[in-house]
Design a protein around this motif. Structure first.
Motif, PDB file in Angstrom:
ATOM      1  N   LEU A  34       0.822  -1.210   0.000  1.00  0.00           N
ATOM      2  CA  LEU A  34       0.000   0.000   0.000  1.00  0.00           C
ATOM      3  C   LEU A  34       0.855   1.258   0.000  1.00  0.00           C
ATOM      4  O   LEU A  34       0.465   2.287  -0.572  1.00  0.00           O
ATOM      5  CB  LEU A  34      -0.927  -0.009   1.219  1.00  0.00           C
ATOM      6  N   GLY A  35       2.032   1.173   0.617  1.00  0.00           N
ATOM      7  CA  GLY A  35       2.955   2.304   0.563  1.00  0.00           C
ATOM      8  C   GLY A  35       3.379   2.604  -0.861  1.00  0.00           C
ATOM      9  O   GLY A  35       3.481   3.785  -1.256  1.00  0.00           O
ATOM     10  N   ILE A  36       3.611   1.548  -1.637  1.00  0.00           N
ATOM     11  CA  ILE A  36       3.969   1.743  -3.047  1.00  0.00           C
ATOM     12  C   ILE A  36       2.800   2.372  -3.810  1.00  0.00           C
ATOM     13  O   ILE A  36       2.990   3.263  -4.650  1.00  0.00           O
ATOM     14  CB  ILE A  36       4.369   0.389  -3.682  1.00  0.00           C
ATOM     15  N   VAL A  37       1.568   1.896  -3.520  1.00  0.00           N
ATOM     16  CA  VAL A  37       0.382   2.449  -4.175  1.00  0.00           C
ATOM     17  C   VAL A  37       0.259   3.941  -3.889  1.00  0.00           C
ATOM     18  O   VAL A  37       0.041   4.764  -4.798  1.00  0.00           O
ATOM     19  CB  VAL A  37      -0.883   1.703  -3.714  1.00  0.00           C
ATOM     20  N   TRP A  38       0.413   4.322  -2.624  1.00  0.00           N
ATOM     21  CA  TRP A  38       0.264   5.738  -2.268  1.00  0.00           C
ATOM     22  C   TRP A  38       1.441   6.580  -2.762  1.00  0.00           C
ATOM     23  O   TRP A  38       1.274   7.772  -3.069  1.00  0.00           O
ATOM     24  CB  TRP A  38       0.108   5.884  -0.758  1.00  0.00           C
ATOM     25  N   LEU A  39       2.613   5.981  -2.893  1.00  0.00           N
ATOM     26  CA  LEU A  39       3.750   6.710  -3.467  1.00  0.00           C
ATOM     27  C   LEU A  39       3.455   7.095  -4.912  1.00  0.00           C
ATOM     28  O   LEU A  39       3.710   8.231  -5.335  1.00  0.00           O
ATOM     29  CB  LEU A  39       5.008   5.833  -3.394  1.00  0.00           C
ATOM     30  N   GLU A  40       2.900   6.136  -5.670  1.00  0.00           N
ATOM     31  CA  GLU A  40       2.533   6.427  -7.049  1.00  0.00           C
ATOM     32  C   GLU A  40       1.390   7.437  -7.103  1.00  0.00           C
ATOM     33  O   GLU A  40       1.337   8.294  -7.986  1.00  0.00           O
ATOM     34  CB  GLU A  40       2.133   5.131  -7.764  1.00  0.00           C
ATOM     35  N   THR A  41       0.489   7.363  -6.125  1.00  0.00           N
ATOM     36  CA  THR A  41      -0.643   8.293  -6.101  1.00  0.00           C
ATOM     37  C   THR A  41      -0.183   9.729  -5.901  1.00  0.00           C
ATOM     38  O   THR A  41      -0.678  10.667  -6.552  1.00  0.00           O
ATOM     39  CB  THR A  41      -1.624   7.902  -4.988  1.00  0.00           C
ATOM     40  N   PHE A  42       0.786   9.936  -4.978  1.00  0.00           N
ATOM     41  CA  PHE A  42       1.238  11.291  -4.674  1.00  0.00           C
ATOM     42  C   PHE A  42       2.278  11.815  -5.660  1.00  0.00           C
ATOM     43  O   PHE A  42       2.394  13.022  -5.855  1.00  0.00           O
ATOM     44  CB  PHE A  42       1.812  11.341  -3.257  1.00  0.00           C
ATOM     45  N   THR A  43       3.038  10.923  -6.293  1.00  0.00           N
ATOM     46  CA  THR A  43       4.144  11.374  -7.152  1.00  0.00           C
ATOM     47  C   THR A  43       3.911  11.092  -8.628  1.00  0.00           C
ATOM     48  O   THR A  43       4.659  11.595  -9.472  1.00  0.00           O
ATOM     49  CB  THR A  43       5.459  10.689  -6.735  1.00  0.00           C
ATOM     50  N   THR A  94      -3.879  -7.692  -4.941  1.00  0.00           N
ATOM     51  CA  THR A  94      -2.734  -7.429  -5.809  1.00  0.00           C
ATOM     52  C   THR A  94      -3.180  -7.073  -7.226  1.00  0.00           C
ATOM     53  O   THR A  94      -2.674  -6.125  -7.840  1.00  0.00           O
ATOM     54  CB  THR A  94      -1.809  -8.658  -5.852  1.00  0.00           C
ATOM     55  N   CYS A  95      -4.147  -7.830  -7.742  1.00  0.00           N
ATOM     56  CA  CYS A  95      -4.625  -7.565  -9.094  1.00  0.00           C
ATOM     57  C   CYS A  95      -5.392  -6.242  -9.171  1.00  0.00           C
ATOM     58  O   CYS A  95      -5.302  -5.520 -10.178  1.00  0.00           O
ATOM     59  CB  CYS A  95      -5.500  -8.712  -9.579  1.00  0.00           C
ATOM     60  N   LEU A  96      -6.144  -5.895  -8.114  1.00  0.00           N
ATOM     61  CA  LEU A  96      -6.835  -4.612  -8.092  1.00  0.00           C
ATOM     62  C   LEU A  96      -5.844  -3.451  -8.024  1.00  0.00           C
ATOM     63  O   LEU A  96      -6.101  -2.355  -8.557  1.00  0.00           O
ATOM     64  CB  LEU A  96      -7.805  -4.550  -6.904  1.00  0.00           C
ATOM     65  N   GLY A  97      -4.736  -3.674  -7.348  1.00  0.00           N
ATOM     66  CA  GLY A  97      -3.726  -2.621  -7.253  1.00  0.00           C
ATOM     67  C   GLY A  97      -2.853  -2.495  -8.481  1.00  0.00           C
ATOM     68  O   GLY A  97      -2.169  -1.479  -8.672  1.00  0.00           O
TER      69      GLY A  97
END
Length: 371
Positions: A34-43, A94-97
């Motif tokens: 989830l940290g990777i998901v939010w990193l992509e979301t913010f950057t 994982t697939c949803l992300g």
């Protein structure tokens, strides 16, 4: 650290602690993803609404799994069933992300592999293969949907990703399935070995005819104590079936075997759970009475003698009556058990020389004769 977390969350139950500790590991893995998901979301170009929905779904799922683990006994859920549910949920998340993380999609593919390997420790080969197929199909469906809904989605690159991840997931599924089979075979061999060891122990310490503990068992038991504990009364008695050789000579050894079996069966019914009756050799038996005074032991032996005298054994047309003689001693403080057995043996000979069917005790004038 995880064991401590498991113990804190699950109490003192070791099995429940292990399940909760495994759950804790998956929580950390999800937090990383989830940290990777939010990193992509913010950057990058990740969608905040989709990331938030994925985060909420993950938190709700893990809270639900924690409750399932804690209530697994009441719900009759096995660790394997819990692993199947958690594995499928992990693949789904994982697939949803996958479409959210953009250039970090390779991390999702690694998570799929980690999920399969993690589940291999509890799942059978068939269920591992099923989970692998589920992951490949769901990921392929997600890629197809992305290629139709997102014009910026490069289908060629994702096709290469799909081929690579599909191949790796299949290989990992096969390998983890083999590992599961190996684990199952090792568990089966371990169980068979434990059964064989128990059988060997039984053969080594139990008399095959009477199913009573044998002489070796009693010697090991008494030698393990070495000496009588101070201040704790205990008694020993040697018992001998009267005229046993005459039974063998008159009716045959089969009749003698029946007498020994019946004697052991009837005698065991009269004893307390702490008392131990063992076949000492031939028609001779050793009775160990822990936490028992001489007066108490004398009453037990007399009931034993009267009960033996009362029953009969049908052998063919004959009805055999059996009596027993015994020598009883109270063990002295700090006395070696071997010394007590020697004294009981001398008393047994005295009981037989005085007419049999009686209990001889060591104290002067305390011999109990048949009524």
């Amino acid at each position: 650290m995880f064991n401590r977390l498991g113990k804190t969350a699950a109490g003192d139950d070791p099995k429940m602690g292990r399940l909760v500790s495994y759950w804790s590991v998956t929580v950390l893995l999800y937090l990383l993803c989830l940290g990777i998901v939010w990193l992509e979301t913010f950057t990058g170009s990740g969608q905040r609404e989709a990331a938030a929905a994925l985060t909420i779904l993950s938190c709700l799922g893990h809270a639900g799994f924690y409750l399932l683990i804690r209530k697994s006994r009441r719900l009759r859920l096995t660790p394997a069933q819990l692993s199947v549910y958690q594995g499928r949920f992990a693949v789904l998340i994982t697939c949803l992300g996958y479409p959210i993380v953009g250039p970090f999609r390779g991390a999702c593919l690694v998570v799929l592999l980690v999920t399969l390997v993690f589940c291999a420790f509890t799942l059978e080969a068939r269920k591992t293969h099923s989970l692998s197929i589920f992951a490949i199909v769901l990921l392929g469906a997600m890629m197809i949907a992305m290629s139709r809904l997102d014009p910026a989605f490069d289908a060629r690159i994702e096709f290469v990703h799909f081929v690579l991840i599909g191949t790796m997931v299949a290989v990992v599924g096969i390998l983890t399935g083999r590992m599961s089979d190996l684990r199952a075979r090792l568990k089966k061999q371990k169980d068979e070995l434990l059964v064989a060891l128990a059988r060997i122990q039984d053969l080594a310490t139990r008399d095959a005819l009477t199913r009573l503990p044998n002489r070796r068992f009693m010697v090991d038991l008494l030698q393990g104590g070495e000496r009588v504990p101070h201040g704790r009364p205990a008694c020993l008695a040697l018992l001998d079936i009267d005229w046993f050789k005459r039974i063998n000579d008159t009716y045959g050894h089969a009749a003698g075997d029946e007498v020994l079996q019946r004697f052991a069966e009837e005698g065991s019914k009269l004893l307390r759970p702490t008392d131990i009756l063992a076949r000492w050799g031939g028609e001779e038996f050793l009775l160990f009475l822990p936490q028992t005074t001489l007066a108490q032991a004398q009453g037990i032996l007399e009931r034993f003698r009267r009960h033996t005298e009362a029953w009969t054994l049908a052998h063919g047309e004959a009805r055999l009556r059996v009596t027993v003689s015994a020598g009883l001693v109270e063990l002295h403080d700090r006395e070696d058990y071997g010394s007590g057995i020697s004294r009981a043996d001398a008393l047994l000979y005295r009981a037989k020389s005085e007419g049999r069917n009686r209990v001889a005790v060591e104290e002067e004038g305390a011999a109990v004769t048949a009524a």
